[in-house]
Design an enzyme around this catalytic site. Structure first.
Site, mmCIF file in Angstrom:
data_model
loop_
_atom_site.group_PDB
_atom_site.id
_atom_site.type_symbol
_atom_site.label_atom_id
_atom_site.label_comp_id
_atom_site.label_asym_id
_atom_site.label_seq_id
_atom_site.Cartn_x
_atom_site.Cartn_y
_atom_site.Cartn_z
ATOM 1 C CB CYS A 16 -3.930 10.756 12.266
ATOM 2 S SG CYS A 16 -2.441 9.825 12.464
ATOM 3 N NE ARG A 45 1.392 10.162 10.482
ATOM 4 C CZ ARG A 45 0.924 9.082 9.860
ATOM 5 N NH1 ARG A 45 -0.266 8.641 10.131
ATOM 6 N NH2 ARG A 45 1.646 8.453 8.969
ATOM 7 C CE LYS A 84 -1.669 1.592 3.952
ATOM 8 N NZ LYS A 84 -1.451 2.993 4.339
ATOM 9 C CG ASN A 85 2.504 2.740 3.548
ATOM 10 O OD1 ASN A 85 1.333 3.096 3.405
ATOM 11 N ND2 ASN A 85 3.038 2.509 4.733
ATOM 12 C CG ASP A 135 3.146 1.206 9.615
ATOM 13 O OD1 ASP A 135 2.970 2.073 10.488
ATOM 14 O OD2 ASP A 135 3.054 1.453 8.387
ATOM 15 N NE ARG A 138 -7.310 4.846 6.196
ATOM 16 C CZ ARG A 138 -7.060 6.077 6.558
ATOM 17 N NH1 ARG A 138 -7.656 6.571 7.604
ATOM 18 N NH2 ARG A 138 -6.233 6.818 5.892
HETATM 19 C C1 UD1 Z 1 5.006 6.470 6.619
HETATM 20 C C2 UD1 Z 1 4.026 5.367 6.398
HETATM 21 C C3 UD1 Z 1 3.468 4.896 7.725
HETATM 22 C C4 UD1 Z 1 4.593 4.523 8.662
HETATM 23 C C5 UD1 Z 1 5.615 5.637 8.761
HETATM 24 C C6 UD1 Z 1 6.867 5.264 9.555
HETATM 25 C C7 UD1 Z 1 3.097 5.902 4.228
HETATM 26 C C8 UD1 Z 1 1.916 6.369 3.462
HETATM 27 N N1 UD1 Z 1 2.948 5.870 5.553
HETATM 28 O O1 UD1 Z 1 4.292 7.549 7.214
HETATM 29 O O2 UD1 Z 1 2.635 3.776 7.482
HETATM 30 O O3 UD1 Z 1 4.063 4.297 9.957
HETATM 31 O O4 UD1 Z 1 6.057 6.020 7.449
HETATM 32 O O5 UD1 Z 1 7.480 4.159 8.984
HETATM 33 O O6 UD1 Z 1 4.108 5.503 3.676
HETATM 34 N N2 UD1 Z 1 8.194 13.909 10.905
HETATM 35 C C9 UD1 Z 1 8.548 15.205 11.202
HETATM 36 N N3 UD1 Z 1 8.485 16.134 10.185
HETATM 37 C C10 UD1 Z 1 8.110 15.821 8.917
HETATM 38 C C11 UD1 Z 1 7.764 14.492 8.633
HETATM 39 C C12 UD1 Z 1 7.814 13.549 9.647
HETATM 40 O O7 UD1 Z 1 8.888 15.530 12.325
HETATM 41 O O8 UD1 Z 1 8.095 16.718 8.054
HETATM 42 C C13 UD1 Z 1 8.243 12.875 11.979
HETATM 43 C C14 UD1 Z 1 6.874 12.227 12.254
HETATM 44 O O9 UD1 Z 1 6.139 13.004 13.179
HETATM 45 C C15 UD1 Z 1 7.285 10.878 12.810
HETATM 46 C C16 UD1 Z 1 8.572 10.560 12.031
HETATM 47 O O10 UD1 Z 1 9.032 11.798 11.509
HETATM 48 O O11 UD1 Z 1 7.603 10.988 14.174
HETATM 49 C C17 UD1 Z 1 8.385 9.563 10.899
HETATM 50 O O12 UD1 Z 1 7.337 10.013 10.051
HETATM 51 P P1 UD1 Z 1 7.295 9.668 8.507
HETATM 52 O O13 UD1 Z 1 8.376 8.683 8.175
HETATM 53 O O14 UD1 Z 1 7.222 10.918 7.727
HETATM 54 O O15 UD1 Z 1 5.915 8.917 8.397
HETATM 55 P P2 UD1 Z 1 4.890 9.014 7.210
HETATM 56 O O16 UD1 Z 1 5.602 9.228 5.926
HETATM 57 O O17 UD1 Z 1 3.790 9.945 7.597
#
Ligand code: UD1
Length: 428
Positions: A117, A122, A22-23, A305, A397
């Site tokens: 969420c 996030r 999915k991701n 996850d 989802r």
């Molecule tokens: C993706 C995955 C999700 C998984 C996560 C971590 C998708 C669609 N979703 O989510 O299933 O749980 O990776 O493996 O691929 N952060 C910041 N600033 C930013 C972006 C992120 O501080 O601009 C922090 C977040 O709050 C979190 C960490 O970085 O603590 C990791 O987040 P991130 O890897 O970005 O997760 P997603 O891409 O949202």
């Protein structure tokens, strides 16, 4: 609105075929609109997050044609708008990949700002930092992120936080940006590599995906491609935990064992038998397993996850385990549900301490988010007696035909309508 009705206590056994990731698919579908030529994506999981993103993509005017349940043909040539309706972002955060894709393709993009969420706040600061470094003007106003750029230029970006989303979004924005973009401290998850491989199959020049540094030499255009998405690491890990929790014997087909190493290592450590083949893996657990310590980490560490599913396995293991969540701040909402089943778990900050019990008892449960929902399904299938799980929209989802696959393994699970319940609205 539906719920699962589960009669637990059976060892699940048999074969299950794992679907597309999915991701990875979310990043790849956004990337696919960047060429004006036709792109065919195969091994697409038929889950609601993917279907919402396809609606968002059709909503900006791109052509989206479903060839069969797992194949879509698309073209970004017909795009008429660079604004992604907030309705989609509210349903699925990853619609924000259209920010990087549209900015890279058309020099402008407006998407609604996704909120936090159920699992955490996030933020998107790293995404925006990267787009700004490339030369885009990015403002956030009235709940929208507006990005535009007369001209972007390759540059050197160092991410302060390792982020899957930021890595993909910046990669999308940079792929057709003149010059060399170097992104350091990037995420290395298998789906990052898959998005990069797909972009390269369209003519992009991306090197280093899967390492800490990604180098992108901008190309002037991308071309047609047919691409098959990698198998879903998390769906596979979920079925591995299911085999262990129910003391079953499951052969998972269509997997990449290398992507599952962190999960395999933990399951072997607690006493399960895991046999790897080229593209399948068999997980057998005949007796009660041992406790352990788990800490979630960015890839190749133990995936956040998989944290709820692994914690569920540990509620039934002998001894005291700890599970430390180091990626998201609020990922233990499911613990309250496990307590209803007789599990012994206490949470302090980002650590859950689990004292293994002999057995869980069926209960009326609510899925608080996608992966927690899968974990509660595992718990209910391992437990003695009947359980119901509500808010299974979350599970749908990210898991295709979950109850069907479980039934094939011998589970007693049915999906039935719920009367008079509120609608789940959180975002995963
Ligand atoms: C993706 C995955 C999700 C998984 C996560 C971590 C998708 C669609 N979703 O989510 O299933 O749980 O990776 O493996 O691929 N952060 C910041 N600033 C930013 C972006 C992120 O501080 O601009 C922090 C977040 O709050 C979190 C960490 O970085 O603590 C990791 O987040 P991130 O890897 O970005 O997760 P997603 O891409 O949202």
């Amino acid at each position: 609105m539906n719920e699962y009705l589960i009669e637990g206590g059976k060892a699940l056994a048999g074969e299950v075929t794992i679907g597309g990731a999915k991701n990875a698919a979310l990043g790849i579908l956004a990337a696919a609109i960047m060429t004006d030529e036709e792109v065919t994506i195969e091994n697409l999981p038929n889950v609601s997050d993917i279907n919402v993103l396809l609606e968002a993509i059709a909503g900006i005017g791109a052509t989206v044609k479903r060839l069969d349940e797992h194949t879509v043909r698309m073209s970004g040539r017909t795009i008429t708008s660079e604004t992604v309706d907030s309705e989609y972002i509210q349903k699925i955060r990853a619609s924000y990949y259209l920010l990087g894709a549209l900015l890279g393709k058309r020099g402008k993009a407006t998407v609604a700002m996704p909120g936090g969420c159920n699992i955490g706040a996030r933020p998107m600061d790293q995404h925006l930092k990267g787009l700004r470094a490339l030369g885009a003007e990015v403002v956030t106003e009235n709940g929208f992120i507006k990005a535009k750029a007369e001209e972007m230029r390759g540059t050197h970006i160092f991410l302060d936080v390792v982020s899957v989303g930021a890595t993909i979004n910046i990669m999308l924005a940079a792929v057709m940006t003149q010059g060399m973009t170097i992104i350091e401290n990037v995420a290395k998850e298998p789906h990052i590599v898959d998005v990069a491989n797909f972009l390269n199959s369209m003519g992009a020049n991306i090197k280093g995906a899967g390492t800490d540094v990604i180098r992108i030499r901008g190309v002037s255009q991308l071309h047609a491609s047919t691409y098959s998405i990698i198998p879903d690491q998390i769906e596979a890990g979920t079925f591995m935990c299911l085999a262990v929790a129910t003391k079953g014997d499951i052969l998972l087909k269509n997997v990449i064992p290398k992507h599952l190493e962190a999960i395999t290592a933990k399951l072997v450590e607690i006493g399960a038998e895991v046999r790897e083949n080229d593209d399948s893996i068999r997980v057998v657990a005949t007796r009660r397993l041992r406790a352990t310590q788990v800490k979630t980490r960015v890839y190749p560490g133990f995936p956040t996850d998989m944290q709820p599913q692994m914690a569920t396995v540990l509620t039934l293991s002998r001894g005291i385990s700890t599970v430390t969540e180091s990626i998201f701040e609020n990922r233990f909402l499911y613990v309250a549900e496990l307590l209803k089943m007789g599990a012994k778990v206490s949470v302090e900050g980002n650590v859950a301490v689990i004292e293994g019990v002999e057995e869980l008892a069926g209960a009326a449960l609510d899925a608080p988010d996608l992966r927690a929902g899968a974990a509660l399904t595992i718990a209910a299938l391992a437990a003695k007696g009947k359980s119901t799980i509500r808010q299974i929209e979350y599970i749908e989802r990210g898991y295709e035909n979950f109850e069907g696959k479980l039934r094939e393994l011998g589970a007693s699970i049915t999906k039935q309508p719920v009367k008079g319940r509120g609608k789940a609205s959180g975002i995963a």
